[in-house]
Enzyme design. Sequence first.
Site, PDB file in Angstrom:
ATOM      1  N   ASN A  10       0.868  -1.189   0.000  1.00  0.00           N
ATOM      2  CA  ASN A  10       0.000   0.000   0.000  1.00  0.00           C
ATOM      3  C   ASN A  10       0.900   1.234   0.000  1.00  0.00           C
ATOM      4  O   ASN A  10       1.499   1.570   1.011  1.00  0.00           O
ATOM      5  CB  ASN A  10      -0.891  -0.030   1.254  1.00  0.00           C
ATOM      6  CG  ASN A  10      -1.738   1.226   1.375  1.00  0.00           C
ATOM      7  OD1 ASN A  10      -1.810   2.038   0.449  1.00  0.00           O
ATOM      8  ND2 ASN A  10      -2.397   1.380   2.529  1.00  0.00           N
ATOM      9  N   TRP A  11       0.958   1.885  -1.154  1.00  0.00           N
ATOM     10  CA  TRP A  11       1.849   3.042  -1.280  1.00  0.00           C
ATOM     11  C   TRP A  11       1.299   4.285  -0.600  1.00  0.00           C
ATOM     12  O   TRP A  11       2.002   5.295  -0.487  1.00  0.00           O
ATOM     13  CB  TRP A  11       2.096   3.349  -2.762  1.00  0.00           C
ATOM     14  CG  TRP A  11       2.961   2.364  -3.469  1.00  0.00           C
ATOM     15  CD1 TRP A  11       3.571   1.259  -2.935  1.00  0.00           C
ATOM     16  CD2 TRP A  11       3.325   2.386  -4.859  1.00  0.00           C
ATOM     17  NE1 TRP A  11       4.282   0.602  -3.902  1.00  0.00           N
ATOM     18  CE2 TRP A  11       4.153   1.268  -5.091  1.00  0.00           C
ATOM     19  CE3 TRP A  11       3.025   3.240  -5.915  1.00  0.00           C
ATOM     20  CZ2 TRP A  11       4.688   0.991  -6.359  1.00  0.00           C
ATOM     21  CZ3 TRP A  11       3.562   2.962  -7.169  1.00  0.00           C
ATOM     22  CH2 TRP A  11       4.385   1.854  -7.378  1.00  0.00           C
ATOM     23  N   LYS A  12       0.024   4.270  -0.218  1.00  0.00           N
ATOM     24  CA  LYS A  12      -0.609   5.463   0.387  1.00  0.00           C
ATOM     25  C   LYS A  12      -0.391   6.659  -0.545  1.00  0.00           C
ATOM     26  O   LYS A  12      -0.467   6.498  -1.764  1.00  0.00           O
ATOM     27  CB  LYS A  12      -0.075   5.684   1.809  1.00  0.00           C
ATOM     28  CG  LYS A  12      -0.185   4.380   2.634  1.00  0.00           C
ATOM     29  CD  LYS A  12       0.051   4.541   4.091  1.00  0.00           C
ATOM     30  CE  LYS A  12      -0.101   3.181   4.795  1.00  0.00           C
ATOM     31  NZ  LYS A  12       0.038   3.244   6.234  1.00  0.00           N
ATOM     32  N   HIS A  96      -9.382   1.204   5.187  1.00  0.00           N
ATOM     33  CA  HIS A  96      -8.075   1.360   5.825  1.00  0.00           C
ATOM     34  C   HIS A  96      -8.233   2.275   7.042  1.00  0.00           C
ATOM     35  O   HIS A  96      -9.022   3.222   7.015  1.00  0.00           O
ATOM     36  CB  HIS A  96      -7.063   1.944   4.840  1.00  0.00           C
ATOM     37  CG  HIS A  96      -5.676   1.911   5.380  1.00  0.00           C
ATOM     38  ND1 HIS A  96      -5.218   2.838   6.277  1.00  0.00           N
ATOM     39  CD2 HIS A  96      -4.664   1.027   5.176  1.00  0.00           C
ATOM     40  CE1 HIS A  96      -3.973   2.523   6.604  1.00  0.00           C
ATOM     41  NE2 HIS A  96      -3.618   1.435   5.947  1.00  0.00           N
ATOM     42  N   GLU A  98      -6.579   4.620   8.154  1.00  0.00           N
ATOM     43  CA  GLU A  98      -6.387   6.060   7.890  1.00  0.00           C
ATOM     44  C   GLU A  98      -7.655   6.662   7.297  1.00  0.00           C
ATOM     45  O   GLU A  98      -8.005   7.810   7.596  1.00  0.00           O
ATOM     46  CB  GLU A  98      -5.175   6.251   6.960  1.00  0.00           C
ATOM     47  CG  GLU A  98      -3.871   6.022   7.726  1.00  0.00           C
ATOM     48  CD  GLU A  98      -2.725   5.476   6.888  1.00  0.00           C
ATOM     49  OE1 GLU A  98      -2.786   5.547   5.650  1.00  0.00           O
ATOM     50  OE2 GLU A  98      -1.766   4.959   7.493  1.00  0.00           O
ATOM     51  N   GLU A 168      -5.167  -4.960  10.535  1.00  0.00           N
ATOM     52  CA  GLU A 168      -4.130  -3.949  10.738  1.00  0.00           C
ATOM     53  C   GLU A 168      -4.382  -3.234  12.068  1.00  0.00           C
ATOM     54  O   GLU A 168      -5.173  -2.296  12.131  1.00  0.00           O
ATOM     55  CB  GLU A 168      -4.164  -2.922   9.603  1.00  0.00           C
ATOM     56  CG  GLU A 168      -3.895  -3.518   8.243  1.00  0.00           C
ATOM     57  CD  GLU A 168      -3.299  -2.500   7.279  1.00  0.00           C
ATOM     58  OE1 GLU A 168      -2.183  -2.721   6.828  1.00  0.00           O
ATOM     59  OE2 GLU A 168      -3.936  -1.471   7.009  1.00  0.00           O
ATOM     60  N   GLY A 174       2.738   2.204  10.839  1.00  0.00           N
ATOM     61  CA  GLY A 174       3.676   3.320  10.719  1.00  0.00           C
ATOM     62  C   GLY A 174       4.414   3.646  12.000  1.00  0.00           C
ATOM     63  O   GLY A 174       5.044   4.696  12.105  1.00  0.00           O
ATOM     64  N   SER A 214       3.693  -2.277  10.229  1.00  0.00           N
ATOM     65  CA  SER A 214       5.143  -2.349  10.415  1.00  0.00           C
ATOM     66  C   SER A 214       5.730  -3.695  10.008  1.00  0.00           C
ATOM     67  O   SER A 214       6.643  -4.200  10.672  1.00  0.00           O
ATOM     68  CB  SER A 214       5.518  -1.987  11.864  1.00  0.00           C
ATOM     69  OG  SER A 214       5.124  -0.663  12.161  1.00  0.00           O
ATOM     70  N   GLY A 235       2.942  -1.187   4.271  1.00  0.00           N
ATOM     71  CA  GLY A 235       2.957   0.240   3.964  1.00  0.00           C
ATOM     72  C   GLY A 235       4.368   0.698   3.639  1.00  0.00           C
ATOM     73  O   GLY A 235       4.890   0.467   2.541  1.00  0.00           O
ATOM     74  N   GLY A 236       5.024   1.329   4.600  1.00  0.00           N
ATOM     75  CA  GLY A 236       6.325   1.970   4.377  1.00  0.00           C
ATOM     76  C   GLY A 236       7.350   1.078   3.680  1.00  0.00           C
ATOM     77  O   GLY A 236       8.030   1.517   2.744  1.00  0.00           O
TER      78      GLY A 236
HETATM   79  P1  13P Z   1       3.204   0.343   7.692  1.00  0.00           P
HETATM   80  O1  13P Z   1       3.691  -0.950   7.050  1.00  0.00           O
HETATM   81  O2  13P Z   1       3.944   1.544   7.205  1.00  0.00           O
HETATM   82  O3  13P Z   1       3.118   0.227   9.174  1.00  0.00           O
HETATM   83  O4  13P Z   1       1.703   0.547   7.150  1.00  0.00           O
HETATM   84  C1  13P Z   1       0.807  -0.501   7.229  1.00  0.00           C
HETATM   85  C2  13P Z   1      -0.397  -0.140   6.457  1.00  0.00           C
HETATM   86  O5  13P Z   1      -1.121   0.764   6.815  1.00  0.00           O
HETATM   87  C3  13P Z   1      -0.676  -0.894   5.228  1.00  0.00           C
HETATM   88  O6  13P Z   1      -1.940  -0.630   4.734  1.00  0.00           O
END
Ligand code: 13P
Length: 252
Positions: A10-12, A96, A98, A168, A174, A214, A235-236
Amino acid sequence: MERTPLVAGNWKMFKTRAEAADYCSALLPLVDELDEVDIAICPPYTALDIVAERIGDAGIGVWGQNVHDAPEGAFTGEISCAMLIDAGATGVLLGHSERRALFGETDEALARKLAAALAGGLEPVLCIGESEAERDGGETERRLSTQLDGAMTALSGSQVLQVTIAYEPVWAIGTGRSATPEIAQETHAFIRGAIASRHGEECAAAIRILYGGSVKPDNAAALLGQPDVDGALVGGASLDPQGFAAIARAAG
Ligand code: 13P
């Protein structure tokens, strides 16, 4: 029941079209031989077509990060299932944390989005997860049940089989603080049990439940080695093709 592992990045709100193109060129040779793992990328809307063109043919999923439930209309800033598909998407993230926390997305809205994605031909990935306060207060199972029920109650068994769940925990997203493999396994087993009690054992055995929060190359193998963890939503660490490919290899 054998569930094929699935690792999604997930590149956000990261990467321009040029950056997305470079990423695809770098990723392809790294995951070329990984036949036993399903892979997907969730780019921003503006890069969906580039990612689909570059890696869609390699069997890599291309997912939107959100969708509106209406087919079209006066909804400034929104995007429909048909538009995502038009841009090359094969699936979509729904709910998600967020989007829930920062953009007010509710379980009721997610039930509509889930139905729209299924009807529109997009593979839906429903994200659920508890906050730190909910985990500390012993509210995790209640929270996850509410999120599952809110979005999925109206689905038939055959529809449930098309859904992927992403667990999640909000406190792990994050933060660099992943759930331990034990916590991930225990929570995934709870989610699978909740699916079994609502939709039957067959659905529960077949549905894929991804862990997100993470996930990094150095903790992926331990998390993905748990029997009820069927993959990862990253994510990251997915922003770097080398790191993302290392996580995908850990799933194989
Ligand atoms: P991180 O891997 O950066 O913690 O993010 C997880 C995420 O929100 C994937 O959708």
